[in-house]
Design a protein around this motif. Structure first.
Motif, short mmCIF file in Angstrom:
data_model
loop_
_atom_site.label_atom_id
_atom_site.label_comp_id
_atom_site.label_asym_id
_atom_site.label_seq_id
_atom_site.Cartn_x
_atom_site.Cartn_y
_atom_site.Cartn_z
N PRO A 1 0.90 -1.09 -0.02
CA PRO A 1 -0.12 -0.54 -0.07
C PRO A 1 1.07 0.66 -0.14
O PRO A 1 0.28 2.11 -0.65
CB PRO A 1 -0.71 0.23 1.64
CG PRO A 1 -0.81 -1.72 1.48
CD PRO A 1 0.55 -1.72 1.49
N SER A 2 2.50 0.93 0.79
CA SER A 2 3.02 2.76 0.42
C SER A 2 3.23 2.88 -1.33
O SER A 2 3.70 4.11 -1.67
CB SER A 2 3.63 1.95 1.31
OG SER A 2 4.85 0.92 0.74
N LYS A 3 3.10 2.31 -1.69
CA LYS A 3 3.71 2.31 -3.21
C LYS A 3 1.74 2.42 -4.10
O LYS A 3 1.56 1.24 -4.71
CB LYS A 3 4.35 1.26 -4.19
CG LYS A 3 5.61 1.12 -3.29
CD LYS A 3 6.33 -0.33 -3.90
CE LYS A 3 7.78 -1.07 -3.85
NZ LYS A 3 8.44 -1.68 -4.04
N ALA B 1 -9.03 -2.05 4.15
CA ALA B 1 -8.85 -1.61 2.87
C ALA B 1 -9.29 -0.52 2.24
O ALA B 1 -8.77 0.20 1.56
CB ALA B 1 -9.81 -3.09 1.76
N ALA B 2 -10.69 0.01 2.33
CA ALA B 2 -11.12 1.69 2.20
C ALA B 2 -10.40 1.85 3.10
O ALA B 2 -10.19 3.76 2.80
CB ALA B 2 -12.61 0.88 2.59
N VAL B 3 -9.97 2.43 4.62
CA VAL B 3 -9.05 3.43 5.11
C VAL B 3 -7.78 3.73 4.99
O VAL B 3 -7.71 4.46 4.57
CB VAL B 3 -9.18 2.83 6.51
CG1 VAL B 3 -8.20 3.50 7.76
CG2 VAL B 3 -10.28 2.25 7.70
N ILE B 4 -7.46 2.69 4.43
CA ILE B 4 -5.98 2.52 3.43
C ILE B 4 -6.01 3.67 2.44
O ILE B 4 -5.72 4.78 1.73
CB ILE B 4 -5.11 1.17 3.27
CG1 ILE B 4 -4.73 0.58 4.00
CG2 ILE B 4 -4.21 1.09 1.84
CD1 ILE B 4 -3.80 -1.23 3.90
N GLN B 5 -6.99 3.19 1.63
CA GLN B 5 -7.47 4.06 0.72
C GLN B 5 -7.66 5.89 0.94
O GLN B 5 -7.22 6.35 0.00
CB GLN B 5 -8.52 2.88 -1.00
CG GLN B 5 -8.83 3.72 -2.05
CD GLN B 5 -9.68 3.44 -2.74
OE1 GLN B 5 -10.67 3.17 -2.45
NE2 GLN B 5 -9.04 2.39 -3.65
N ASP B 6 -8.73 5.73 1.94
CA ASP B 6 -8.89 7.25 2.13
C ASP B 6 -7.42 7.58 2.99
O ASP B 6 -7.18 8.91 2.16
CB ASP B 6 -9.88 6.68 3.41
CG ASP B 6 -11.00 6.63 2.84
OD1 ASP B 6 -11.51 6.48 1.73
OD2 ASP B 6 -12.22 6.14 3.76
N VAL B 7 -6.49 7.01 3.46
CA VAL B 7 -4.92 7.63 4.13
C VAL B 7 -4.53 8.12 2.58
O VAL B 7 -3.79 8.62 2.58
CB VAL B 7 -4.50 6.34 4.72
CG1 VAL B 7 -3.33 6.99 5.24
CG2 VAL B 7 -5.46 6.74 5.94
N GLN B 8 -4.23 6.84 1.88
CA GLN B 8 -3.41 7.26 0.27
C GLN B 8 -4.20 8.66 -0.25
O GLN B 8 -3.37 10.14 -0.15
CB GLN B 8 -3.60 6.16 -0.61
CG GLN B 8 -2.63 5.08 -0.14
CD GLN B 8 -3.38 4.47 -0.85
OE1 GLN B 8 -4.51 3.78 -1.72
NE2 GLN B 8 -2.33 3.03 -1.15
N ILE B 9 -5.21 9.26 -0.31
CA ILE B 9 -6.27 9.87 -0.62
C ILE B 9 -5.66 11.31 0.10
O ILE B 9 -4.58 12.42 -0.69
CB ILE B 9 -7.21 9.92 -1.16
CG1 ILE B 9 -7.48 8.83 -2.15
CG2 ILE B 9 -7.74 11.20 -1.35
CD1 ILE B 9 -8.75 8.82 -2.33
N MET B 10 -5.67 11.18 1.11
CA MET B 10 -5.69 12.26 2.06
C MET B 10 -4.51 12.43 3.09
O MET B 10 -3.43 14.30 2.92
CB MET B 10 -6.44 12.33 3.49
CG MET B 10 -8.31 11.94 3.66
SD MET B 10 -8.73 11.60 5.41
CE MET B 10 -7.85 10.11 5.85
N ALA C 1 -3.33 1.78 9.08
CA ALA C 1 -3.23 2.22 6.90
C ALA C 1 -1.68 3.18 7.30
O ALA C 1 -1.50 3.22 5.88
CB ALA C 1 -5.02 3.02 6.86
N ILE C 2 -2.41 4.07 8.27
CA ILE C 2 -0.60 4.75 8.16
C ILE C 2 0.60 4.04 8.51
O ILE C 2 1.52 4.26 7.10
CB ILE C 2 -0.71 5.64 9.30
CG1 ILE C 2 -2.19 6.40 8.92
CG2 ILE C 2 0.16 6.36 9.62
CD1 ILE C 2 -2.22 7.31 10.25
N LYS C 3 0.22 2.33 8.94
CA LYS C 3 1.63 1.62 8.93
C LYS C 3 1.41 1.62 7.47
O LYS C 3 3.22 1.42 7.17
CB LYS C 3 1.18 1.35 10.38
CG LYS C 3 2.71 -0.17 9.81
CD LYS C 3 1.71 -1.16 10.99
CE LYS C 3 3.30 -2.45 11.06
NZ LYS C 3 3.19 -2.96 12.17
N GLN C 4 0.81 0.82 7.00
CA GLN C 4 1.85 0.35 6.17
C GLN C 4 1.32 1.14 4.26
O GLN C 4 2.41 1.25 4.28
CB GLN C 4 0.22 -0.67 5.74
CG GLN C 4 -0.37 -1.62 6.53
CD GLN C 4 -1.60 -2.99 5.50
OE1 GLN C 4 -1.62 -3.10 4.35
NE2 GLN C 4 -1.63 -3.57 6.82
#
Length: 368
Positions: free
Chosen positions: A55-57, A88-97, A120-123
């Motif tokens: 998720p970091s990429k 999965a949804a939170v990761i996507q949100d964090v990627q955007i935010m 999500a921040i960690k991943q």
């Protein structure tokens, strides 16, 4: 609150020079029992992972800039009793935010949202700080507070404090308490009764953090003119909701009104408290539509994307330059709020519920 902030009920948050007026909005809690709908990651996201296993990429959207000091956020599906949120949804949100801000604030801790955001921040490995939230209820003998305290404690044990900016105890607690008891003055005898409940929770949170051997700021959030002085004296920071829409201010004047109100009411009040807690704007923004014609305007201006753009253009970079800490309201629209409350309630997001940026241009300045 598809959904990015949860709410509990209809409240008054409009404010004019320290006095709340009769604008209605829902408080941003995670206590609703309404259905939150689909909570999965969206294929329409403006970012895509370049490595499905990392998720970091992920791709960066050139239309997004880290222009916002902070963003108000609750993961989709974090409302009781459904708890349909997903990592999965939170990761996507964090990627955007993470492309918009380095800071987010949560309103409550139900449905494991504290741990989901920290994971999500960690991943994603993004540079982001989260202010955790505990949404206590005055009439449940501390059940909601204790439940959320315990999951916040577990999250801190698991993830540590590197990405936690503080723990906010109470969201519009004083406003709700006064409304329930037919009072208006947060520093009246009735107000002090509500404050005593809140102060007990704040001290208990400090005790919990001490028991963990960690040091974190503890704060409180409320409507801009509803802070109790005794509560402010017990916290490190205050988060004030300052909404020009509910004060019936025009879009053209909304940014200057917000800045003036915050300075003249919230900053001034804190300056007269012995500990002078740091004050932030907890929520400010502009709705983009209404589900009914009767709420399509606040008097002088329409709920529209054009007027959201006006507010963005006049507030964001100026607040950054002035050193104002604020959490923009909000990340994305909330379908369940619209279904439950109507009007403008579901339409405050920069993004639609499926994470598509609205027809606005993100200011191209850099937040501190």
């Amino acid at each position: 609150m598809g959904i990015c902030l949860a709410v509990t009920g209809l409240i008054i948050v409009g404010v004019v020079v320290g006095v709340v007026v009769a604008g209605k909005k829902t408080s941003s809690s995670t206590r609703s029992t309404g259905s939150s709908g689909s909570t999965g990651a969206s294929p329409n996201s403006p970012v895509q992972q370049t490595d499905p296993n990392d998720p970091s990429k992920f791709t960066k959207d050139p239309d997004l800039h880290q222009a916002f000091y902070g963003m108000a956020y609750t993961p989709v599906g974090s409302q009781l009793p459904d708890c349909g949120n997903s990592l999965a949804a939170v990761i996507q949100d964090v990627q955007i935010m993470s492309q918009l801000t380095k800071r987010i604030r949560l309103y409550g801790a139900d449905c494991n949202q504290s741990a989901l955001v920290l994971e999500a921040i960690k991943q994603t490995k993004v540079d982001m700080t989260v202010f955790l939230g505990n949404y206590p209820i005055a009439t449940d003998n501390g059940a909601a507070y204790q439940r959320q305290r315990d999951v916040i404690q577990d999250a801190i044990k698991t993830y540590g404090t590197d990405h936690i900016g503080g723990v906010t105890v109470g969201n519009e607690f004083m406003l709700n308490y006064l409304n329930a008891n037919s009072a208006t003055d947060p520093n009246s005898a009735v107000g002090d009764q509500g404050a005593a409940i809140l102060i007990s929770n704040i001290q208990d949170t400090r005790d919990m953090l001490t028991s963990l051997g960690v040091t974190l700021q503890v704060g409180n959030s409320d409507a801009g003119s509803y802070f109790n002085n005794k509560v402010l004296a017990k916290v490190d920071y205050g988060l004030a909701n300052v909404h020009p829409w509910f004060a019936n201010v025009s879009a053209d004047d909304s940014a200057s009104w917000t800045a003036n109100f915050f300075q003249e009411v919230d900053i001034a009040q804190a300056a007269n408290i012995s500990n002078n807690p740091k004050m932030y704007i907890a929520e400010t923004g502009w709705p983009t539509k209404s589900s009914d014609a009767g709420n399509a305007n606040n008097g002088p201006s329409l709920a529209s994307e054009a007027n959201l753009q006006t507010f963005l253009d006049n507030f964001v970079c100026q607040a950054n330059a002035n050193g104002t800490g604020y959490f923009f309201f909000e990340f994305c629209d909330e379908d369940w709020k619209d279904k439950q409350f109507g009007g403008v309630e579901g339409w405050w997001g920069l993004f639609s519920q499926d994470r598509k940026l609205k027809n606005v241009k993100i200011p191209n300045c850099v937040a501190p």
